[in-house]
Design an enzyme around this catalytic site. Sequence first.
Site, PDB file in Angstrom:
ATOM      1  CE  LYS A  81      -3.134  -4.658   8.530  1.00 37.10           C
ATOM      2  NZ  LYS A  81      -3.195  -4.654   7.049  1.00 37.10           N
ATOM      3  CB  THR A  89       0.463  -3.447   6.486  1.00 32.64           C
ATOM      4  OG1 THR A  89      -0.816  -3.520   5.833  1.00 32.64           O
ATOM      5  CG2 THR A  89       1.038  -2.049   6.333  1.00 32.64           C
ATOM      6  CG  ASP A  90      -2.755  -7.322   4.437  1.00 32.09           C
ATOM      7  OD1 ASP A  90      -3.021  -6.572   5.397  1.00 32.09           O
ATOM      8  OD2 ASP A  90      -3.472  -7.396   3.421  1.00 32.09           O
ATOM      9  CB  THR A 141      -0.947   0.006   1.215  1.00 28.00           C
ATOM     10  OG1 THR A 141      -1.768  -1.166   1.167  1.00 28.00           O
ATOM     11  CG2 THR A 141      -1.849   1.221   1.216  1.00 28.00           C
TER      12      THR A 141
END
Length: 419
Positions: free
Chosen positions: A243, A166-167, A90
């Site tokens: 996360k 980020t995932d 992202t």
Amino acid sequence: MIDIEEGDLIKIKKDGVEYKGTVMPSIDDTIVLKLENGYNIGINIDEKTFIEIIKSKKEIDSSILDNKNQDLTAKEKGLPNVSVIFTGGTIASRIDYKTGAVTSQFKADEIIKIIPELSDIATIDTDQLFNILSENISPKNWVDIARAVYDKIKKGSYGVVIAHGTDTMNYTASALSFMLRTPIPVVLVGSQRSSDRPSSDSYVNMICATKTATSDIAEVSVVMHGTISDDFCLIHKGTNVRKMHTSRRDAFRSINSVPIGKINYPDLEINLFSDRYKKRDEEDLRLYDKIEEKCALIKFYPGCDPGIIDFFVEEGYKGVVIEGTGLGHVSSAWIPHLKQDIPIVITSQCLNGRVSNRVYDTGRMMIKAGVIDCEDILPETALTKLMWVLGQTKDLEEVKRLMRTNMRGEISKSTGYIF
């Protein structure tokens, strides 16, 4: 209507109101503008609408190319060199306004140009290693990233920043923690919202990550927003971070440990919460890039068929990590299936707290079956560690010893205060 193109900076006057912004992809008789405050607005165009081009996209692009390179300015200031490696995600994405989807489109040099504050922190060099969303990251990519970081350090980088989705960033961070012995900071950073959105966290995250890369924290870390506001970022140890929210800007949290510290924004002062980290030049540079990809992470649930263990063994998998219940348990029906010639590692779905298979009968039977319990190591970290350990040795007893040994801060001495 005046001939305009996407990217032009224009002024529109309609019904006594003036709008100024950049032309975005538009449809029919509506022009979509990105206003100076970052928000978008759609304006229906009719014969009474006045449009003026302030600066064309070609003129804007030309002025960017003519500007003095910010890296040279940083060099003139005598600032340290920080290498930024882009992998996608992202932070390197923008919205496609025709479809509403977010896709990886930015190039490395584009992101650096739109964050001029970086030139006050370091001399920046960039590499686009690949440009993929983090769900497409594979163990092979971990190896590529580790080798790229190794090369940057050998060439004299003072710090390395890895821009990542980020995932799956915690998987990459933990994998790199085992694959690299580094004398300098290696910092992973991402964003929850694409860089072209007004609510994007990418700018603050990147600035704080770059500052961390010039610090004394010489290990693999993750730097992300600490709150939903732009007030500070947290520095998480690469093996203890997860996360914890799908979309909040402060999604990342250290588990079973406090963060290493935080970076206040905008003054960029670093406040440390712990001194349990590797210091700059404390370790010699080493690369251990052999990993065993055929390892599985499975989640136990009530009624789960224990034959899933046999399936992975029959498919040639070399190790399995199980997310067990509570203290690290599975159904007693699983016990016979745990007696395998490959390492079976037990973690907990609870995240906070420690695995202990010496409290209940099921746990003691699991120990007799040969499972490896790993204290308070996170399931994802247990997976990356098992892959790495099996890349170093196939001896089952040595695998058990290494999995139970705290190597990169993945296992804490005791369960204490949770941040």
